[in-house]
Motif scaffolding. Structure first.
Motif, mmCIF file in Angstrom:
data_model
loop_
_atom_site.group_PDB
_atom_site.id
_atom_site.type_symbol
_atom_site.label_atom_id
_atom_site.label_comp_id
_atom_site.label_asym_id
_atom_site.label_seq_id
_atom_site.Cartn_x
_atom_site.Cartn_y
_atom_site.Cartn_z
ATOM 1 N N TRP A 112 0.839 -1.202 0.000
ATOM 2 C CA TRP A 112 0.000 0.000 0.000
ATOM 3 C C TRP A 112 0.876 1.255 0.000
ATOM 4 N N LEU A 113 1.901 1.255 0.828
ATOM 5 C CA LEU A 113 2.773 2.424 0.934
ATOM 6 C C LEU A 113 3.487 2.694 -0.389
ATOM 7 N N TYR A 114 3.915 1.641 -1.057
ATOM 8 C CA TYR A 114 4.554 1.780 -2.372
ATOM 9 C C TYR A 114 3.635 2.550 -3.326
ATOM 10 N N VAL A 115 2.367 2.197 -3.337
ATOM 11 C CA VAL A 115 1.420 2.830 -4.255
ATOM 12 C C VAL A 115 1.181 4.287 -3.878
ATOM 13 N N VAL A 116 0.868 4.533 -2.618
ATOM 14 C CA VAL A 116 0.486 5.898 -2.243
ATOM 15 C C VAL A 116 1.672 6.854 -2.270
ATOM 16 N N GLU A 117 2.845 6.397 -1.856
ATOM 17 C CA GLU A 117 4.012 7.278 -1.906
ATOM 18 C C GLU A 117 4.534 7.413 -3.338
ATOM 19 N N GLY A 118 4.367 6.374 -4.134
ATOM 20 C CA GLY A 118 4.752 6.465 -5.540
ATOM 21 C C GLY A 118 3.905 7.473 -6.301
ATOM 22 N N SER A 119 2.668 7.655 -5.848
ATOM 23 C CA SER A 119 1.798 8.619 -6.524
ATOM 24 C C SER A 119 2.336 10.043 -6.405
ATOM 25 N N ASN A 120 3.201 10.266 -5.438
ATOM 26 C CA ASN A 120 3.774 11.597 -5.250
ATOM 27 C C ASN A 120 4.664 11.997 -6.427
ATOM 28 N N LEU A 121 5.250 11.025 -7.118
ATOM 29 C CA LEU A 121 6.046 11.355 -8.308
ATOM 30 C C LEU A 121 5.161 11.940 -9.401
ATOM 31 N N GLY A 122 4.054 11.264 -9.678
ATOM 32 C CA GLY A 122 3.127 11.739 -10.697
ATOM 33 C C GLY A 122 2.431 13.031 -10.319
ATOM 34 N N ALA A 123 2.413 13.336 -9.031
ATOM 35 C CA ALA A 123 1.756 14.551 -8.569
ATOM 36 C C ALA A 123 2.416 15.804 -9.128
ATOM 37 N N ALA A 124 3.671 15.701 -9.565
ATOM 38 C CA ALA A 124 4.341 16.862 -10.161
ATOM 39 C C ALA A 124 3.570 17.327 -11.399
ATOM 40 N N PHE A 125 3.143 16.387 -12.229
ATOM 41 C CA PHE A 125 2.377 16.729 -13.428
ATOM 42 C C PHE A 125 0.983 17.218 -13.048
ATOM 43 N N GLY A 177 0.402 -8.226 -3.147
ATOM 44 C CA GLY A 177 -1.048 -8.239 -2.931
ATOM 45 C C GLY A 177 -1.541 -6.928 -2.323
ATOM 46 N N GLY A 178 -0.755 -6.346 -1.415
ATOM 47 C CA GLY A 178 -1.116 -5.063 -0.832
ATOM 48 C C GLY A 178 -1.139 -3.956 -1.876
ATOM 49 N N ALA A 179 -0.147 -3.960 -2.761
ATOM 50 C CA ALA A 179 -0.113 -2.963 -3.834
ATOM 51 C C ALA A 179 -1.311 -3.148 -4.770
ATOM 52 N N GLU A 180 -1.612 -4.389 -5.095
ATOM 53 C CA GLU A 180 -2.765 -4.655 -5.958
ATOM 54 C C GLU A 180 -4.060 -4.193 -5.293
ATOM 55 N N ALA A 181 -4.163 -4.416 -3.973
ATOM 56 C CA ALA A 181 -5.349 -3.967 -3.236
ATOM 57 C C ALA A 181 -5.457 -2.446 -3.250
ATOM 58 N N ALA A 182 -4.327 -1.766 -3.132
ATOM 59 C CA ALA A 182 -4.332 -0.296 -3.171
ATOM 60 C C ALA A 182 -4.825 0.202 -4.524
ATOM 61 N N PHE A 183 -4.345 -0.401 -5.592
ATOM 62 C CA PHE A 183 -4.800 0.004 -6.924
ATOM 63 C C PHE A 183 -6.281 -0.330 -7.120
ATOM 64 N N ALA A 184 -6.723 -1.493 -6.632
ATOM 65 C CA ALA A 184 -8.135 -1.877 -6.775
ATOM 66 C C ALA A 184 -9.033 -0.923 -5.995
ATOM 67 N N THR A 185 -8.618 -0.548 -4.807
ATOM 68 C CA THR A 185 -9.393 0.389 -3.995
ATOM 69 C C THR A 185 -9.491 1.738 -4.693
ATOM 70 N N THR A 186 -8.384 2.189 -5.257
ATOM 71 C CA THR A 186 -8.391 3.463 -5.970
ATOM 72 C C THR A 186 -9.288 3.378 -7.199
ATOM 73 N N ARG A 187 -9.222 2.257 -7.903
ATOM 74 C CA ARG A 187 -10.078 2.064 -9.074
ATOM 75 C C ARG A 187 -11.555 2.138 -8.667
ATOM 76 N N ASP A 188 -11.910 1.519 -7.532
ATOM 77 C CA ASP A 188 -13.298 1.579 -7.048
ATOM 78 C C ASP A 188 -13.697 3.011 -6.710
ATOM 79 N N LEU A 189 -12.777 3.765 -6.117
ATOM 80 C CA LEU A 189 -13.059 5.174 -5.788
ATOM 81 C C LEU A 189 -13.237 6.004 -7.059
ATOM 82 N N VAL A 190 -12.432 5.725 -8.067
ATOM 83 C CA VAL A 190 -12.558 6.435 -9.343
ATOM 84 C C VAL A 190 -13.935 6.154 -9.944
ATOM 85 N N ARG A 191 -14.359 4.898 -9.922
ATOM 86 C CA ARG A 191 -15.663 4.551 -10.464
ATOM 87 C C ARG A 191 -16.789 5.228 -9.689
ATOM 88 N N ALA A 192 -16.621 5.350 -8.386
ATOM 89 C CA ALA A 192 -17.666 5.942 -7.554
ATOM 90 C C ALA A 192 -17.741 7.459 -7.688
#
Length: 194
Positions: A112-125, A177-192
């Protein structure tokens, strides 16, 4: 006879390789919703961010993770997202579900941490797009702000800390599996919300 043994990829590389396709699909679905076309769309994007940061908030209070990631407790962005919503005159969503990472063990939490902290790189754009809407690191786009040491140095430090943790193959699979869960949760939030 070849007696060389291959050195396994570091955890950060495995996480990237195993989740790359999912990550790219998620990025495309977010951008397809045009979150930076106007403030209304951006507000929906903030609701996605609020949901995600709600789910990861326990990671930033974890003593186990703090032992590996110094200063982690100051890196959580849930309050920043809430303030971004308030800056735009939008209500902070009331969340009644428990955070997804509340009971995560160390390997899952690493994913989970890999996903959320990795998103900080893309946050520049994303911050560049937000600025076109009149937003900034002090108004409406706080959660996209650059870490004090810079995005790239901070990300290298996160990857280094991830890679220094000795995990068994089974625990590494749990991290993935934790990273996959983080992406799946985000995908569900995007859909919602988007």
């Amino acid at each position: 006879m070849n007696t060389q043994t291959s050195i396994p990829d570091p955890l950060s590389a495995r996480l990237r390789a195993e989740t790359n396709t999912t990550h790219e699909r998620l990025d495309r679905s977010i951008m397809a919703a045009k979150p930076f076309d106007n403030l209304e769309n951006y507000g929906r994007f903030l609701r996605v961010q609020h949901g995600l940061h709600h789910h990861v908030a326990p990671l930033y209070r974890s003593a186990d993770l703090a032992a590996h990631f110094p200063g982690l407790n100051a890196r959580g962005r849930l309050n920043d997202v809430a303030q971004d919503l308030l800056d735009l005159g939008m209500p902070v969503p009331e969340i009644t579900t428990a955070p997804a990472t509340e009971t995560a063990d160390l390997p899952e939490a690493l994913g989970w941490l890999y996903v959320v902290e990795g998103s900080n790189l893309g946050a520049a754009f994303l911050l560049k797009y937000a600025r076109k809407l009149g937003l900034s690191e002090t108004h409406g786009a706080r959660h996209l702000a650059e870490p004090p040491e810079g995005r790239a140095p901070y990300w290298r430090a996160v990857k280094s800390a991830l890679d220094a943790i000795d995990l068994s193959p089974a625990h590494e699979a749990r991290a993935i599996g934790g990273a996959e869960a983080a992406f799946a949760t985000t995908r569900d939030l995007v859909r919602a919300h988007l």
